[in-house]
Enzyme design. Structure first.
Site, PDB file in Angstrom:
ATOM      1  N   ASN A  33       0.884  -0.982   0.139  1.00  0.00           N
ATOM      2  CA  ASN A  33       0.113   0.003  -0.069  1.00  0.00           C
ATOM      3  C   ASN A  33       0.890   1.138   0.047  1.00  0.00           C
ATOM      4  O   ASN A  33       2.243   1.159  -0.035  1.00  0.00           O
ATOM      5  CB  ASN A  33      -0.961  -0.056   1.136  1.00  0.00           C
ATOM      6  CG  ASN A  33      -0.124  -0.225   2.517  1.00  0.00           C
ATOM      7  OD1 ASN A  33       0.582   0.756   2.842  1.00  0.00           O
ATOM      8  ND2 ASN A  33      -0.387  -1.279   3.161  1.00  0.00           N
ATOM      9  N   LYS A  77       8.890 -17.551  -9.750  1.00  0.00           N
ATOM     10  CA  LYS A  77       8.116 -16.594 -10.580  1.00  0.00           C
ATOM     11  C   LYS A  77       6.934 -17.001 -11.388  1.00  0.00           C
ATOM     12  O   LYS A  77       7.214 -17.942 -12.364  1.00  0.00           O
ATOM     13  CB  LYS A  77       9.048 -15.648 -11.578  1.00  0.00           C
ATOM     14  CG  LYS A  77       8.472 -14.577 -12.050  1.00  0.00           C
ATOM     15  CD  LYS A  77       9.578 -13.662 -12.934  1.00  0.00           C
ATOM     16  CE  LYS A  77       8.841 -12.696 -13.596  1.00  0.00           C
ATOM     17  NZ  LYS A  77       9.439 -12.305 -14.852  1.00  0.00           N
ATOM     18  N   LYS A  98     -13.618   1.262  15.399  1.00  0.00           N
ATOM     19  CA  LYS A  98     -12.513   0.449  15.671  1.00  0.00           C
ATOM     20  C   LYS A  98     -11.704   0.597  17.139  1.00  0.00           C
ATOM     21  O   LYS A  98     -11.296  -0.444  17.358  1.00  0.00           O
ATOM     22  CB  LYS A  98     -11.493   1.117  14.418  1.00  0.00           C
ATOM     23  CG  LYS A  98     -11.533   0.498  13.255  1.00  0.00           C
ATOM     24  CD  LYS A  98     -10.546   1.098  12.212  1.00  0.00           C
ATOM     25  CE  LYS A  98     -10.920   0.870  10.804  1.00  0.00           C
ATOM     26  NZ  LYS A  98     -10.466   1.472   9.876  1.00  0.00           N
TER      27      LYS A  98
END
Ligand code: CTP
Length: 398
Positions: A209, A288, A337
């Site tokens: 991210n 891969k 949260k």
């Protein structure tokens, strides 16, 4: 209140230099030892003798001195200090420091210093508001220096505007505040996480991210400055490793959780600034992945552990601080949260706003506890936000 503290007072060449005499007098009256470093232009406004008489300390003006016995040099000066105050700080010293220029005793001392530095600017308003000076001030704040903003009023050049040295009272109060809280986390042990975790798909690819790690690193720096034994568990970032922390490098969420559990029992607090990936490839492969004939590829993901939620379940006395990165219903989601994860504090930020949050040097956050909003923090540098978050941690720990 300032007993036992050594303050370096850097005086640069502004008409407000005479006010530095009053600052020195007030700091001494409160018990501090004040050592004055003057730039050559400052000596045109006030003589070194004035400060020497007042502080009963030699006044340093030269980078190179022939007296080899003199302990005054740019390195030993900052070693002896608890804090450095530059007042008045001219545009010249501000712009030089922001760019790492070290061409006289004061600028060299500032570059070599490892203690908190506070600037109290004083200058003509056009110089103060110029793009260069404003950018430099932002840079200084991002370095972790504190700036005591100048005030509005009549300036030496006769113009009205912003650029007057802040009131002596204000400056002395800031010094007291900054030196008092210096080691308020001595004997405390805090674990911080930072960065975006990398969830490996195959040996060359991963899911991650946009977290840069800047917020978590700023918090780790602030904690060590305040005397805490700090462990920084970091996902990969491009940031320099902070000094004096126990640095643990991890890649994915499972590694981060494993390392966290090593330290959790013995720590006083955890600050989870890391952006932990909620999902990870269900079956990471060791070779891969090749392009296939259909040209399509789908990846199966499974849930990652929610690290802080698990800590919230097993915690004893530890204080837990989490972050809530939201793009909508900021407060509502942060409230959920804090309850769901059994946290003591949550730092909510709106990551959809440009120029704050992910990857930026600035942020704007709301701090909540289980009862509601504790503090709304307007846009400021991540360093400054780190200081406020650590202040709140100290309040909860006390
Ligand atoms: N967190 C964690 N482990 C995860 C995900 C998040 O410990 N697997 C922590 C983060 O470090 C942060 C807090 O939980 O301190 C909230 O993170 P955030 O990404 O805002 O919330 P999520 O719980 O992931 O919920 P959502 O993505 O649905 O908003």
């Amino acid at each position: 209140m300032l007993k036992g503290k050594t303050i370096i007072l850097g005086v640069s060449g502004s008409i407000a230099a005479y006010k530095a005499v009053d600052i020195a007098r007030r700091l001494i009256r409160d018990g501090a030892t004040v050592k004055v470093v003057m730039t050559s232009s400052a000596t045109k406004f006030v003589t070194p003798l004035t400060f020497r008489t007042l502080t009963k300390q030699s006044v340093a003006t030269e980078l190179f001195t022939e007296n080899s016995k003199s302990k005054i040099c740019h390195i030993s000066l900052s070693d002896e200090a608890d804090i450095i105050l530059v007042a008045p700080a001219t545009a010249n010293i501000i712009n030089k420091t922001a760019n790492g220029v070290a061409d006289d005793l004061l600028s060299t001392t500032l570059l070599a210093a490892d203690v908190p530095i506070i600037f109290a600017p004083a200058m003509n308003s056009k110089m103060y508001l110029s793009e260069a000076t404003q950018k430099s001030l932002n840079r200084l704040k991002a370095f972790g220096f504190r700036v005591i903003e100048p005030t509005l009023g009549e300036l030496a050049c006769g113009e009205e505007g912003v650029g007057r040295l802040a009131e002596v009272d204000t400056i002395v109060e800031v010094i007291k505040f900054e030196t008092a809280k210096e080691k308020d986390l001595k004997n405390r042990s805090v674990v911080v996480t930072a960065g975006g975790t990398r969830e490996e798909i195959d040996p060359v690819r991963y899911i991650s991210n946009r977290s840069s790690g800047k917020m978590g690193y700023a918090i780790a720096n602030e904690l060590t400055k305040r005397g805490a034994k700090t462990t920084l568990i970091s996902a990969p970032t491009y940031l320099p490793t902070p000094q004096n922390v126990n640095f643990i490098s991890v890649s994915n969420a499972s590694d981060m959780q494993r390392e966290m559990l090593q330290y959790f029992d013995k720590c006083d607090a955890v600050i989870m600034a890391a952006a932990v990936a909620d999902f990870t490839p269900a079956e990471p492969v060791s070779k891969k992945i090749k392009r296939n004939k259909t040209g399509n590829f789908s990846l199966k993901l499974k849930s990652n552990p929610d690290i802080i939620k698990e800590l919230g379940r097993i915690k004893k006395k530890q204080i837990l601080i989490g972050f809530a990165a939201e793009t909508e219903d900021l407060i509502e989601n942060a409230r959920k949260k804090i309850e769901e994860k059994n946290l003591d504090l949550i730092i909510a930020n709106d990551v959809s706003k440009p120029e704050i949050g992910f990857e930026e040097d600035f942020n704007e956050v709301t701090i909540l506890n289980k009862k509601g909003i504790v503090k709304k923090v307007p846009r400021m540098t991540k360093r400054e936000i780190a200081r406020i978050i650590v202040d709140k941690l100290v309040d909860v720990l006390d």
